[in-house]
Design a protein around this motif. Sequence first.
Motif, PDB file in Angstrom:
ATOM      1  N   ALA A  83      37.837  29.639  49.706  1.00  0.00           N
ATOM      2  CA  ALA A  83      37.486  29.935  48.306  1.00  0.00           C
ATOM      3  C   ALA A  83      38.002  28.878  47.342  1.00  0.00           C
ATOM      4  CB  ALA A  83      38.069  31.290  47.917  1.00  0.00           C
ATOM      5  N   SER A  84      39.207  28.370  47.572  1.00  0.00           N
ATOM      6  CA  SER A  84      39.810  27.478  46.569  1.00  0.00           C
ATOM      7  C   SER A  84      39.007  26.192  46.394  1.00  0.00           C
ATOM      8  CB  SER A  84      41.258  27.148  46.941  1.00  0.00           C
ATOM      9  OG  SER A  84      41.318  26.402  48.141  1.00  0.00           O
ATOM     10  N   SER A  87      36.362  26.726  43.904  1.00  0.00           N
ATOM     11  CA  SER A  87      36.943  26.565  42.556  1.00  0.00           C
ATOM     12  C   SER A  87      37.144  25.087  42.234  1.00  0.00           C
ATOM     13  CB  SER A  87      38.287  27.288  42.467  1.00  0.00           C
ATOM     14  OG  SER A  87      38.152  28.650  42.804  1.00  0.00           O
ATOM     15  N   LYS A  92      32.147  29.123  41.158  1.00  0.00           N
ATOM     16  CA  LYS A  92      32.887  30.383  41.137  1.00  0.00           C
ATOM     17  C   LYS A  92      32.792  31.081  42.483  1.00  0.00           C
ATOM     18  CE  LYS A  92      33.104  34.719  38.796  1.00  0.00           C
ATOM     19  NZ  LYS A  92      32.553  35.822  38.270  1.00  0.00           N
ATOM     20  N   PHE A  95      34.033  37.097  45.576  1.00  0.00           N
ATOM     21  CA  PHE A  95      34.666  37.660  46.763  1.00  0.00           C
ATOM     22  C   PHE A  95      33.899  38.870  47.296  1.00  0.00           C
ATOM     23  CE2 PHE A  95      38.345  35.445  44.816  1.00  0.00           C
ATOM     24  CZ  PHE A  95      38.517  34.543  45.841  1.00  0.00           C
ATOM     25  N   LEU A 313      42.275  37.409  49.322  1.00  0.00           N
ATOM     26  CA  LEU A 313      42.270  36.324  48.329  1.00  0.00           C
ATOM     27  C   LEU A 313      42.237  36.835  46.887  1.00  0.00           C
ATOM     28  CD1 LEU A 313      40.060  33.586  50.007  1.00  0.00           C
ATOM     29  CD2 LEU A 313      42.526  33.967  50.123  1.00  0.00           C
ATOM     30  N   HIS A 314      41.570  37.976  46.639  1.00  0.00           N
ATOM     31  CA  HIS A 314      41.513  38.456  45.237  1.00  0.00           C
ATOM     32  C   HIS A 314      42.868  38.976  44.775  1.00  0.00           C
ATOM     33  CE1 HIS A 314      40.749  41.970  47.696  1.00  0.00           C
ATOM     34  NE2 HIS A 314      40.825  42.776  46.674  1.00  0.00           N
ATOM     35  N   GLN A 316      45.675  37.156  45.625  1.00  0.00           N
ATOM     36  CA  GLN A 316      46.550  35.979  45.570  1.00  0.00           C
ATOM     37  C   GLN A 316      46.918  35.702  44.108  1.00  0.00           C
ATOM     38  OE1 GLN A 316      47.996  34.272  47.822  1.00  0.00           O
ATOM     39  NE2 GLN A 316      46.931  35.003  49.665  1.00  0.00           N
ATOM     40  N   TYR A 319      44.355  33.915  42.001  1.00  0.00           N
ATOM     41  CA  TYR A 319      43.077  34.563  41.677  1.00  0.00           C
ATOM     42  C   TYR A 319      43.232  35.947  41.028  1.00  0.00           C
ATOM     43  CZ  TYR A 319      40.257  31.069  44.125  1.00  0.00           C
ATOM     44  OH  TYR A 319      39.625  29.908  44.493  1.00  0.00           O
ATOM     45  N   ARG A 320      44.484  36.474  41.009  1.00  0.00           N
ATOM     46  CA  ARG A 320      44.675  37.871  40.641  1.00  0.00           C
ATOM     47  C   ARG A 320      44.187  38.195  39.227  1.00  0.00           C
ATOM     48  NH1 ARG A 320      50.331  39.165  42.576  1.00  0.00           N
ATOM     49  NH2 ARG A 320      50.801  37.930  40.730  1.00  0.00           N
ATOM     50  N   GLU A 322      41.831  37.010  37.445  1.00  0.00           N
ATOM     51  CA  GLU A 322      40.373  37.099  37.313  1.00  0.00           C
ATOM     52  C   GLU A 322      39.756  38.157  38.235  1.00  0.00           C
ATOM     53  OE1 GLU A 322      36.570  34.029  37.228  1.00  0.00           O
ATOM     54  OE2 GLU A 322      38.572  33.265  37.629  1.00  0.00           O
ATOM     55  N   TYR A 323      40.364  38.338  39.396  1.00  0.00           N
ATOM     56  CA  TYR A 323      39.685  39.146  40.424  1.00  0.00           C
ATOM     57  C   TYR A 323      40.485  40.363  40.892  1.00  0.00           C
ATOM     58  CZ  TYR A 323      36.789  34.947  41.048  1.00  0.00           C
ATOM     59  OH  TYR A 323      35.958  33.884  40.867  1.00  0.00           O
TER      60      TYR A 323
END
Length: 372
Positions: A83-84, A87, A92, A95, A313-314, A316, A319-320, A322-323
């Motif tokens: 995912a990173s 970004s 975007k 997830f 990951l959401h 982490q 990312y927390r 935003e997700y």
Amino acid sequence: MIPIAQVVLEEDEIEAVVRVLRSGQLRQGPLTAEFERRFAASVGARYAVAVSSGTAALHVAYAALLQPGDEALVPAFTFFATASMVSAVGAKPVFCDVDPHTFTLDVDDARRRMTSRTRAIAPVHLFGTPAHIEEIQRLAGEHNLRIVWDAAQAHGARYRGKDIGSFDDVVCYSFYPTKNMTTGEGGMITTNDEEIYRRCRLIRDHGQEAKYYHTVLGFNYRMTDIAAALGIRQLQKVAGWVQKRRQNARYLTEHLHDVPGIQVPVERPGAESSFSLYTIALDLEQFACDRDEFVGRLHEKGVGASVHYPRPLHHQPFYRAEYGHLSLPVSESLSARVLSLPVHPKLTQEDLDRIVKAVREVAEETRRSAAR
Ligand SMILES: Cc1ncc(COP(=O)(O)O)c(C=O)c1O
């Protein structure tokens, strides 16, 4: 302690590297080109581009296919880089949850999360298990999505008789030392598309069309010939190592599948895992301990179990904000319940028996009394 991973490095590989060192030709050169040719041929792809890591492979692939603002569907249960690097190119990651049996992308959930900006899907052949390839191809075909397969853990995995490195659009590998084959650090991109191949080569090397003539934004993600010399040798052996991993996995499954509360890896018909990791999931209701205590007890018994991955990951920190509100129940649950057991090709029969015995003992020692 039986280690979770062990590099297999033989004398011929060391000699090949020493020869490169003696030659003075250290940077990307003829051996890298030879490694690319051999790798492409071995997986049945038309082209291969060697890079400096699996993360670089993903970065290059996404940079070749995505524009800033585009969305890419990504599983929440994987390594960060899947995912990173989306970004990193200004796109975007969206997830998606994973299938509770294969731990790979849940294609129905991915379908629900599509928007008018969705341009790509990045399934992961997690732990070496092929993702749901046909369903993913169908979704991508219906919506004109590019597919970037994260095969960092899947050298030698096959789907319906074909190596997973031969599928469109782009396949990204890692040669980190814990993977099925290694170049120290390193990565590879395979594709059948000449234009994608051309773009990936450019992005790998500062976007240089000619020396000091830069046409696109690129990086220095070149592989060295030192790494390529190792890669060429490892490539000749990886099929045998994967076969040994598969044998080890079969043995572990045969001897652990009947332990109540333990879910062993599944292999769907036609989907051959390369078992980069052998990952089990605990039914925590059946045990009077959490996963980390279960792992700690295995360590006490000399089994180097490890956790891939302890946090979706959401959740982490990166990312927390935003997700963090997302609900991805399977990814969240697996993160608390999975642990990986050694499966690498250096295991002896005695090691395998020790692993089985340790898991069975810990399961009994920690079983809830109501579940006994
Ligand atoms: C699923 C997955 N994607 C990407 C990567 C990144 O590879 P590398 O460590 O070579 O940058 C890894 C390796 O750890 C991985 O397991």
